[in-house]
Design an enzyme around this catalytic site. Structure first.
Site, PDB file in Angstrom:
ATOM      1  N   GLY A  77       0.794  -1.229   0.000  1.00  0.00           N
ATOM      2  CA  GLY A  77       0.000   0.000   0.000  1.00  0.00           C
ATOM      3  C   GLY A  77       0.821   1.271   0.000  1.00  0.00           C
TER       4      GLY A  77
ATOM      5  CB  THR B 257       0.601   4.109   4.629  1.00  0.00           C
ATOM      6  OG1 THR B 257      -0.731   4.472   4.285  1.00  0.00           O
ATOM      7  CG2 THR B 257       1.051   4.893   5.846  1.00  0.00           C
TER       8      THR B 257
ATOM      9  CG  ASP C 293       0.230  -4.936   6.284  1.00  0.00           C
ATOM     10  OD1 ASP C 293       0.081  -4.333   5.207  1.00  0.00           O
ATOM     11  OD2 ASP C 293       0.263  -6.174   6.397  1.00  0.00           O
TER      12      ASP C 293
ATOM     13  CG  ASP D 288      -9.034  -3.039   2.799  1.00  0.00           C
ATOM     14  OD1 ASP D 288      -8.492  -2.278   1.991  1.00  0.00           O
ATOM     15  OD2 ASP D 288      -8.932  -4.277   2.747  1.00  0.00           O
TER      16      ASP D 288
ATOM     17  CE  LYS E 178      -3.029  -6.480   6.120  1.00  0.00           C
ATOM     18  NZ  LYS E 178      -2.883  -5.246   5.293  1.00  0.00           N
TER      19      LYS E 178
ATOM     20  N   GLY F 270      -8.438  -5.825   0.306  1.00  0.00           N
ATOM     21  CA  GLY F 270      -8.267  -5.351  -1.068  1.00  0.00           C
ATOM     22  C   GLY F 270      -7.163  -6.041  -1.837  1.00  0.00           C
ATOM     23  N   GLY F 271      -6.037  -6.277  -1.167  1.00  0.00           N
ATOM     24  CA  GLY F 271      -4.839  -6.733  -1.879  1.00  0.00           C
ATOM     25  C   GLY F 271      -4.831  -8.206  -2.263  1.00  0.00           C
TER      26      GLY F 271
ATOM     27  CD  GLU G  45      -1.541  -7.972   3.495  1.00  0.00           C
ATOM     28  OE1 GLU G  45      -1.245  -6.897   2.971  1.00  0.00           O
ATOM     29  OE2 GLU G  45      -2.714  -8.329   3.680  1.00  0.00           O
TER      30      GLU G  45
ATOM     31  CE  LYS H 152      -7.202   2.940   4.062  1.00  0.00           C
ATOM     32  NZ  LYS H 152      -6.076   2.204   3.518  1.00  0.00           N
TER      33      LYS H 152
HETATM   34  C1  5RP Z   1      -5.250  -4.150   1.286  1.00  0.00           C
HETATM   35  C2  5RP Z   1      -4.474  -3.633   2.423  1.00  0.00           C
HETATM   36  C3  5RP Z   1      -3.478  -2.549   2.156  1.00  0.00           C
HETATM   37  O1  5RP Z   1      -2.444  -2.695   3.073  1.00  0.00           O
HETATM   38  C4  5RP Z   1      -4.105  -1.209   2.336  1.00  0.00           C
HETATM   39  O2  5RP Z   1      -5.223  -1.057   1.482  1.00  0.00           O
HETATM   40  C5  5RP Z   1      -3.106  -0.128   2.036  1.00  0.00           C
HETATM   41  O3  5RP Z   1      -3.686   1.107   2.303  1.00  0.00           O
HETATM   42  P1  5RP Z   1      -2.954   2.485   2.018  1.00  0.00           P
HETATM   43  O4  5RP Z   1      -2.676   2.532   0.545  1.00  0.00           O
HETATM   44  O5  5RP Z   1      -3.966   3.498   2.463  1.00  0.00           O
HETATM   45  O6  5RP Z   1      -1.713   2.528   2.850  1.00  0.00           O
HETATM   46  O7  5RP Z   1      -4.628  -4.048   3.525  1.00  0.00           O
HETATM   47  O8  5RP Z   1      -6.024  -5.189   1.730  1.00  0.00           O
END
Ligand code: 5RP
Length: 226
Positions: A29, A31, A81, A84, A94, A96-97, A103, A121
Protein backbone atom coordinates in the site's frame (compact mmCIF):
# COMPACT_ATOMS: atom_id res chain seq x y z
CA UNK A 1 -4.19 18.07 4.88
CA UNK A 2 -5.25 15.63 2.17
CA UNK A 3 -5.29 11.88 2.64
CA UNK A 4 -1.81 11.39 1.17
CA UNK A 5 -0.33 14.00 3.55
CA UNK A 6 -1.91 12.12 6.47
CA UNK A 7 -0.38 8.86 5.22
CA UNK A 8 3.05 10.52 5.04
CA UNK A 9 2.71 11.79 8.63
CA UNK A 10 1.67 8.33 9.77
CA UNK A 11 4.65 6.72 8.01
CA UNK A 12 7.02 9.23 9.68
CA UNK A 13 5.66 8.24 13.11
CA UNK A 14 6.22 4.57 12.28
CA UNK A 15 9.97 5.20 11.98
CA UNK A 16 10.10 5.59 15.78
CA UNK A 17 9.31 1.90 16.23
CA UNK A 18 12.21 0.58 14.13
CA UNK A 19 15.35 -0.66 15.86
CA UNK A 20 18.65 -0.32 14.07
CA UNK A 21 20.13 -3.51 12.52
CA UNK A 22 16.81 -5.37 12.75
CA UNK A 23 14.64 -7.41 10.40
CA UNK A 24 11.33 -5.67 9.75
CA UNK A 25 8.13 -6.57 7.90
CA UNK A 26 6.67 -4.16 5.36
CA UNK A 27 3.19 -4.86 3.95
CA UNK A 28 1.52 -3.35 0.92
CA UNK A 29 0.00 0.00 0.00
CA UNK A 30 0.77 3.69 -0.29
CA UNK A 31 1.52 4.38 3.41
CA UNK A 32 4.15 1.63 3.36
CA UNK A 33 5.59 3.16 0.16
CA UNK A 34 6.09 6.43 2.06
CA UNK A 35 7.71 4.54 4.93
CA UNK A 36 10.20 2.95 2.51
CA UNK A 37 11.24 6.44 1.42
CA UNK A 38 11.83 7.52 5.03
CA UNK A 39 13.77 4.35 5.84
CA UNK A 40 16.02 4.98 2.86
CA UNK A 41 16.71 8.54 4.08
CA UNK A 42 17.75 7.32 7.56
CA UNK A 43 21.21 5.89 6.92
CA UNK A 44 21.56 4.68 10.55
CA UNK A 45 18.70 2.17 10.46
CA UNK A 46 20.36 -0.62 8.43
CA UNK A 47 17.28 -2.87 8.33
CA UNK A 48 16.54 -5.99 6.32
CA UNK A 49 13.00 -6.48 5.04
CA UNK A 50 10.49 -9.29 4.63
CA UNK A 51 7.33 -8.54 2.71
CA UNK A 52 4.12 -10.25 1.56
CA UNK A 53 3.82 -7.80 -1.34
CA UNK A 54 5.45 -8.05 -4.77
CA UNK A 55 5.08 -4.27 -5.26
CA UNK A 56 6.73 -3.53 -1.91
CA UNK A 57 9.54 -5.98 -2.69
CA UNK A 58 10.34 -4.21 -5.96
CA UNK A 59 10.12 -0.78 -4.32
CA UNK A 60 12.50 -1.87 -1.54
CA UNK A 61 14.97 -3.19 -4.11
CA UNK A 62 14.73 0.05 -6.11
CA UNK A 63 15.49 1.95 -2.90
CA UNK A 64 18.50 -0.18 -2.00
CA UNK A 65 16.89 -2.06 0.91
CA UNK A 66 17.83 -5.70 1.35
CA UNK A 67 14.83 -8.04 0.99
CA UNK A 68 14.98 -11.51 2.56
CA UNK A 69 13.00 -14.57 1.44
CA UNK A 70 10.04 -15.02 3.78
CA UNK A 71 10.85 -18.72 4.09
CA UNK A 72 14.29 -17.94 5.53
CA UNK A 73 12.94 -15.91 8.48
CA UNK A 74 11.10 -17.08 11.61
CA UNK A 75 10.91 -13.85 13.61
CA UNK A 76 10.87 -10.12 12.92
CA UNK A 77 11.09 -7.34 15.46
CA UNK A 78 8.32 -5.18 14.03
CA UNK A 79 6.07 -5.32 10.98
CA UNK A 80 4.04 -2.46 9.51
CA UNK A 81 1.02 -2.73 7.27
CA UNK A 82 -1.94 -0.81 5.94
CA UNK A 83 -5.51 -2.09 6.06
CA UNK A 84 -8.97 -1.39 4.69
CA UNK A 85 -10.56 -0.85 8.11
CA UNK A 86 -9.53 -1.25 11.76
CA UNK A 87 -11.52 -0.82 14.96
CA UNK A 88 -10.88 0.16 18.59
CA UNK A 89 -10.34 -3.48 19.59
CA UNK A 90 -7.66 -3.88 16.91
CA UNK A 91 -9.80 -6.06 14.67
CA UNK A 92 -8.89 -5.33 11.05
CA UNK A 93 -9.94 -6.18 7.51
CA UNK A 94 -7.19 -6.47 4.92
CA UNK A 95 -9.24 -7.45 1.92
CA UNK A 96 -8.27 -5.35 -1.07
CA UNK A 97 -4.84 -6.73 -1.88
CA UNK A 98 -5.64 -10.46 -1.86
CA UNK A 99 -2.29 -11.14 -0.15
CA UNK A 100 -3.65 -11.58 3.38
CA UNK A 101 -2.24 -15.11 3.86
CA UNK A 102 1.36 -13.87 3.64
CA UNK A 103 0.44 -10.69 5.51
CA UNK A 104 -0.91 -12.71 8.45
CA UNK A 105 2.12 -14.98 8.38
CA UNK A 106 4.48 -12.01 8.74
CA UNK A 107 2.18 -10.48 11.36
CA UNK A 108 2.41 -13.72 13.35
CA UNK A 109 6.23 -13.71 13.13
CA UNK A 110 6.39 -10.17 14.48
CA UNK A 111 6.89 -9.14 18.06
CA UNK A 112 4.95 -6.00 17.17
CA UNK A 113 2.48 -5.79 14.25
CA UNK A 114 1.50 -2.18 13.67
CA UNK A 115 -1.20 -0.91 11.32
CA UNK A 116 -0.75 2.56 9.82
CA UNK A 117 -3.98 4.35 8.94
CA UNK A 118 -5.44 7.75 8.33
CA UNK A 119 -8.57 8.54 10.33
CA UNK A 120 -10.90 7.51 7.46
CA UNK A 121 -10.05 3.83 8.05
CA UNK A 122 -10.67 3.81 11.78
CA UNK A 123 -14.05 2.89 13.29
CA UNK A 124 -15.37 2.01 16.74
CA UNK A 125 -16.46 -1.45 15.57
CA UNK A 126 -15.69 -3.00 12.18
CA UNK A 127 -18.52 -2.12 9.81
CA UNK A 128 -17.81 -4.92 7.30
CA UNK A 129 -18.30 -2.55 4.39
CA UNK A 130 -15.39 -4.53 2.93
CA UNK A 131 -15.85 -8.29 2.44
CA UNK A 132 -13.89 -10.92 4.33
CA UNK A 133 -11.63 -12.51 1.72
CA UNK A 134 -10.85 -16.21 1.86
CA UNK A 135 -7.87 -17.69 0.05
CA UNK A 136 -9.01 -21.23 -0.82
CA UNK A 137 -7.50 -24.20 -2.58
CA UNK A 138 -9.22 -24.54 -5.98
CA UNK A 139 -10.81 -27.95 -5.23
CA UNK A 140 -12.67 -26.50 -2.26
CA UNK A 141 -14.41 -23.62 -4.08
CA UNK A 142 -18.02 -24.85 -4.04
CA UNK A 143 -17.72 -26.45 -0.60
CA UNK A 144 -16.35 -23.25 0.96
CA UNK A 145 -19.07 -21.19 -0.74
CA UNK A 146 -21.72 -23.42 0.83
CA UNK A 147 -20.13 -23.14 4.31
CA UNK A 148 -19.86 -19.34 3.97
CA UNK A 149 -23.61 -19.18 3.22
CA UNK A 150 -24.30 -21.34 6.29
CA UNK A 151 -22.40 -18.75 8.36
CA UNK A 152 -24.62 -15.97 6.95
CA UNK A 153 -22.21 -14.65 4.29
CA UNK A 154 -22.64 -13.96 0.60
CA UNK A 155 -19.71 -15.47 -1.34
CA UNK A 156 -18.42 -14.23 -4.71
CA UNK A 157 -15.42 -15.61 -6.59
CA UNK A 158 -12.90 -12.80 -7.15
CA UNK A 159 -12.14 -12.19 -10.84
CA UNK A 160 -10.35 -9.48 -12.77
CA UNK A 161 -10.88 -7.98 -16.22
CA UNK A 162 -7.30 -8.86 -17.08
CA UNK A 163 -7.91 -12.60 -17.26
CA UNK A 164 -10.66 -15.15 -17.77
CA UNK A 165 -11.59 -17.15 -14.67
CA UNK A 166 -10.81 -16.57 -11.00
CA UNK A 167 -7.97 -14.38 -9.75
CA UNK A 168 -5.11 -16.72 -8.85
CA UNK A 169 -2.97 -15.94 -5.80
CA UNK A 170 0.81 -16.36 -5.64
CA UNK A 171 0.11 -19.64 -3.86
CA UNK A 172 -1.94 -20.89 -6.86
CA UNK A 173 -5.24 -20.54 -4.99
CA UNK A 174 -8.57 -18.75 -5.53
CA UNK A 175 -10.07 -15.83 -3.61
CA UNK A 176 -13.64 -15.71 -2.35
CA UNK A 177 -15.03 -12.32 -1.30
CA UNK A 178 -17.50 -13.11 1.48
CA UNK A 179 -19.87 -10.24 2.34
CA UNK A 180 -21.14 -10.22 5.93
CA UNK A 181 -23.43 -7.83 7.77
CA UNK A 182 -24.58 -7.69 11.35
CA UNK A 183 -21.61 -9.67 12.73
CA UNK A 184 -22.18 -10.37 16.44
CA UNK A 185 -18.82 -11.92 17.35
CA UNK A 186 -15.92 -10.87 15.13
CA UNK A 187 -13.34 -13.22 16.68
CA UNK A 188 -15.68 -16.19 16.32
CA UNK A 189 -16.26 -15.33 12.65
CA UNK A 190 -12.51 -15.44 11.96
CA UNK A 191 -12.23 -18.82 13.72
CA UNK A 192 -15.28 -20.28 11.94
CA UNK A 193 -14.07 -19.22 8.51
CA UNK A 194 -10.50 -20.39 9.13
CA UNK A 195 -11.80 -23.79 10.26
CA UNK A 196 -13.54 -24.55 6.93
CA UNK A 197 -11.60 -27.25 5.07
CA UNK A 198 -9.92 -25.74 2.02
CA UNK A 199 -9.51 -22.24 3.51
CA UNK A 200 -5.85 -21.23 3.68
CA UNK A 201 -6.47 -17.97 5.55
CA UNK A 202 -8.85 -15.05 5.83
CA UNK A 203 -8.45 -11.29 5.54
CA UNK A 204 -10.05 -10.79 8.97
CA UNK A 205 -7.30 -10.10 11.54
CA UNK A 206 -8.57 -10.34 15.14
CA UNK A 207 -5.54 -11.71 16.98
CA UNK A 208 -2.30 -10.39 15.53
CA UNK A 209 -2.50 -6.59 15.54
CA UNK A 210 -0.61 -5.13 18.52
CA UNK A 211 -0.88 -1.41 17.70
CA UNK A 212 -2.57 0.98 15.34
CA UNK A 213 -1.24 4.45 14.52
CA UNK A 214 -4.13 6.72 13.50
CA UNK A 215 -3.27 10.04 11.90
CA UNK A 216 -5.54 13.04 11.52
CA UNK A 217 -4.97 16.82 11.26
CA UNK A 218 -4.23 16.99 15.02
CA UNK A 219 -1.41 14.41 14.87
CA UNK A 220 -1.01 10.69 15.41
CA UNK A 221 -2.49 8.67 18.24
CA UNK A 222 -1.62 5.11 19.15
CA UNK A 223 -3.96 2.37 20.30
CA UNK A 224 -2.14 -0.64 21.78
CA UNK A 225 -3.32 -4.07 22.75
CA UNK A 226 -3.40 -4.38 26.58
C1 5RP B 1 -5.25 -4.15 1.29
C2 5RP B 1 -4.47 -3.63 2.42
C3 5RP B 1 -3.48 -2.55 2.16
O1 5RP B 1 -2.44 -2.70 3.07
C4 5RP B 1 -4.11 -1.21 2.34
O2 5RP B 1 -5.22 -1.06 1.48
C5 5RP B 1 -3.11 -0.13 2.04
O3 5RP B 1 -3.69 1.11 2.30
P1 5RP B 1 -2.95 2.48 2.02
O4 5RP B 1 -2.68 2.53 0.55
O5 5RP B 1 -3.97 3.50 2.46
O6 5RP B 1 -1.71 2.53 2.85
O7 5RP B 1 -4.63 -4.05 3.53
O8 5RP B 1 -6.02 -5.19 1.73
Amino acid sequence: MNSDDLKKECAKEALKYIKTDSIIGLGGGSTISHLIGYIKEDKNLKVKVVTPSFKTKMLCIDNGLEVLHNCSVDKVSVAFDGCDEVDENLNALKSGGGIHTKEKLIASMSEDYILLVDKAKFSKILTFKHPVVLEVIPDSLKYVERKVKELGGLPTLRTSNAKDGGTITEGGNLLIDAAFSDVKNIGELENNLKNISGVVDTSLFTKVVTKVLITDEEGTRVISKN
